[in-house]
Design an enzyme around this catalytic site. Structure first.
Site, PDB file in Angstrom:
ATOM      1  N   ASP A  32      -5.214  -5.422  -8.914  1.00 62.45           N
ATOM      2  CA  ASP A  32      -6.040  -4.871  -7.838  1.00 62.45           C
ATOM      3  C   ASP A  32      -5.253  -4.793  -6.529  1.00 62.45           C
ATOM      4  O   ASP A  32      -4.855  -5.814  -5.971  1.00 62.45           O
ATOM      5  CB  ASP A  32      -7.274  -5.761  -7.663  1.00 62.45           C
ATOM      6  CG  ASP A  32      -8.368  -5.107  -6.846  1.00 62.45           C
ATOM      7  OD1 ASP A  32      -8.159  -3.989  -6.351  1.00 62.45           O
ATOM      8  OD2 ASP A  32      -9.441  -5.725  -6.703  1.00 62.45           O
ATOM      9  N   HIS A  33      -5.045  -3.576  -6.051  1.00 61.18           N
ATOM     10  CA  HIS A  33      -4.313  -3.345  -4.806  1.00 61.18           C
ATOM     11  C   HIS A  33      -5.246  -3.286  -3.594  1.00 61.18           C
ATOM     12  O   HIS A  33      -4.806  -3.059  -2.473  1.00 61.18           O
ATOM     13  CB  HIS A  33      -3.514  -2.036  -4.930  1.00 61.18           C
ATOM     14  CG  HIS A  33      -2.497  -1.830  -3.858  1.00 61.18           C
ATOM     15  ND1 HIS A  33      -2.660  -0.911  -2.838  1.00 61.18           N
ATOM     16  CD2 HIS A  33      -1.289  -2.421  -3.642  1.00 61.18           C
ATOM     17  CE1 HIS A  33      -1.604  -0.934  -2.049  1.00 61.18           C
ATOM     18  NE2 HIS A  33      -0.755  -1.841  -2.504  1.00 61.18           N
ATOM     19  N   SER A  34      -6.545  -3.478  -3.795  1.00 65.86           N
ATOM     20  CA  SER A  34      -7.510  -3.387  -2.697  1.00 65.86           C
ATOM     21  C   SER A  34      -7.363  -4.577  -1.754  1.00 65.86           C
ATOM     22  O   SER A  34      -6.800  -5.611  -2.113  1.00 65.86           O
ATOM     23  CB  SER A  34      -8.935  -3.321  -3.241  1.00 65.86           C
ATOM     24  OG  SER A  34      -9.291  -4.531  -3.871  1.00 65.86           O
TER      25      SER A  34
END
Length: 353
Positions: free
Chosen positions: A296-298
């Site tokens: 997850d790059h969020s």
């Protein structure tokens, strides 16, 4: 008589221009929305890998499945950005910034600028601020079309869009002098350059020159919702979350961020408030969709007991303590509830931290 008839016909055929704002998955203007692009592994076998997303706005009562796919110009993100790619955009101003700009732009990746990604799109009445985590996005206006970059399909991403009156963009301009974004495409002429001098400063690659090295401002949306922007310059020299945000909001925080980079900061319990690194995220519903922070790059955070939740563009690592960036927070109950429900696991503090 012919002239009068022509005027009447023109009046009947005239259609008022759409208000410049965020557009939701419904195809209608919304005050704000959040899109959470899901990691590639989370889709079912019959859906394109890495293009599905969850969606919410002020009317949705929590997370919903996105309409179509994130690369569609009919969804919330694509539809909101459409004015950027139209030929009749002469009355608009815009800034596109990204520390990892699209390869089609002339800008290069820069660690000297802030670790910050976003879009400002406005006319003389107002517009929106899109704060996001997506590398190489969106395409420059000259590309003529909305597309989703292939490099952004594998991992999770977040995008927050807030519709704002024109008066609020001067405040955003101030914040960008702290975050020091890498602007790879822009249009700021005449009226806009005169009224928004801080945005002109940002376009010229200039930034804040003296203390304090951080700034927070209140933003009021087109519908009157309250958001708070937190921005820091590189000389702030500390983590956004444990070094400022938790104390400023007066709450513990659980933080989701990209955990595949070097120098990750551990969960921090040394201050008055705990800042805990999220390790697993999960969406409610029968699918029980869960995924790891390494997928997850969020970038978002939430107060476990409320009332705050924030979406931004900064990670928790040593390098970013010396880079600009920020986050946008709100106490909207539906916003907090939606993010609070996502946290499934986190790293506890180790002794002495």
């Amino acid at each position: 008589m012919a002239t009068l008839r022509s005027l009447l016909l023109a009046a009947l055929l005239w259609v008022p221009a759409e208000a410049l704002s965020c557009y939701g998955d419904s195809g209608q203007p919304v005050d704000w929305f959040v899109v959470y692009k899901l990691p590639a592994h989370s889709g079912s076998r019959d859906t394109p890998k890495g293009l599905t997303y969850k969606y919410m706005d002020q009317n949705s009562d929590g997370w919903q499945d996105g309409v179509g796919y994130i690369n569609s110009s009919e969804g919330a993100v694509g539809r909101s950005l459409q004015p950027l790619y139209r030929k009749n955009s002469s009355q608009l101003a815009f800034l596109l910034y990204n520390d990892q700009p699209p390869k089609s732009s002339s800008a290069r990746d820069s660690t000297g600028h802030g670790h910050t990604k976003g879009v400002l799109l406005l006319d003389q009445e107002g517009g929106f601020w899109l704060v996001h985590s997506v590398p190489r996005f969106p395409p420059p206006a000259s590309s003529g079309a909305y597309t989703w970059p292939p490099n952004a399909q594998t991992f999770g991403q977040t995008l927050l869009c807030v519709s704002l009156p024109f008066t609020q963009f001067a405040r955003i301009g101030k914040q960008l002098t702290y975050t020091y974004p890498l602007v790879y495409d822009h249009k700021l002429e005449g009226f806009f350059a005169q009224k928004l001098p801080d945005l002109e400063t940002v376009i010229k690659n200039q930034h804040v020159l003296h203390e304090p090295w951080n700034s927070s401002v209140i933003l009021t949306s087109q519908a009157g919702a309250t958001f708070q922007s937190f921005a820091k310059f590189g000389k702030f020299g500390d983590d956004l979350y444990s070094g400022w945000l938790a104390e400023a909001l007066g709450t513990n925080l659980q933080v989701q961020f990209w955990q595949n980079s070097p120098g990750i900061l551990p969960s921090n319990c040394s201050g008055a408030y705990q800042v805990l690194d999220v390790t697993q995220t999960g969406f409610p519903g029968p699918s029980r969709l869960t995924f790891s922070a390494t997928e997850d790059h969020s970038k978002w955070c939430v107060a476990p007991q409320g009332p705050w939740a924030c979406v931004g563009d900064m990670n928790r690592n040593k390098a970013e303590t010396h880079r600009g960036g920020g986050t946008v927070c709100t106490q909207l109950p539906s916003f907090w509830k939606a993010f609070q429900s996502l946290v499934k696991d986190w790293k506890p503090c180790i002794e002495g931290s």
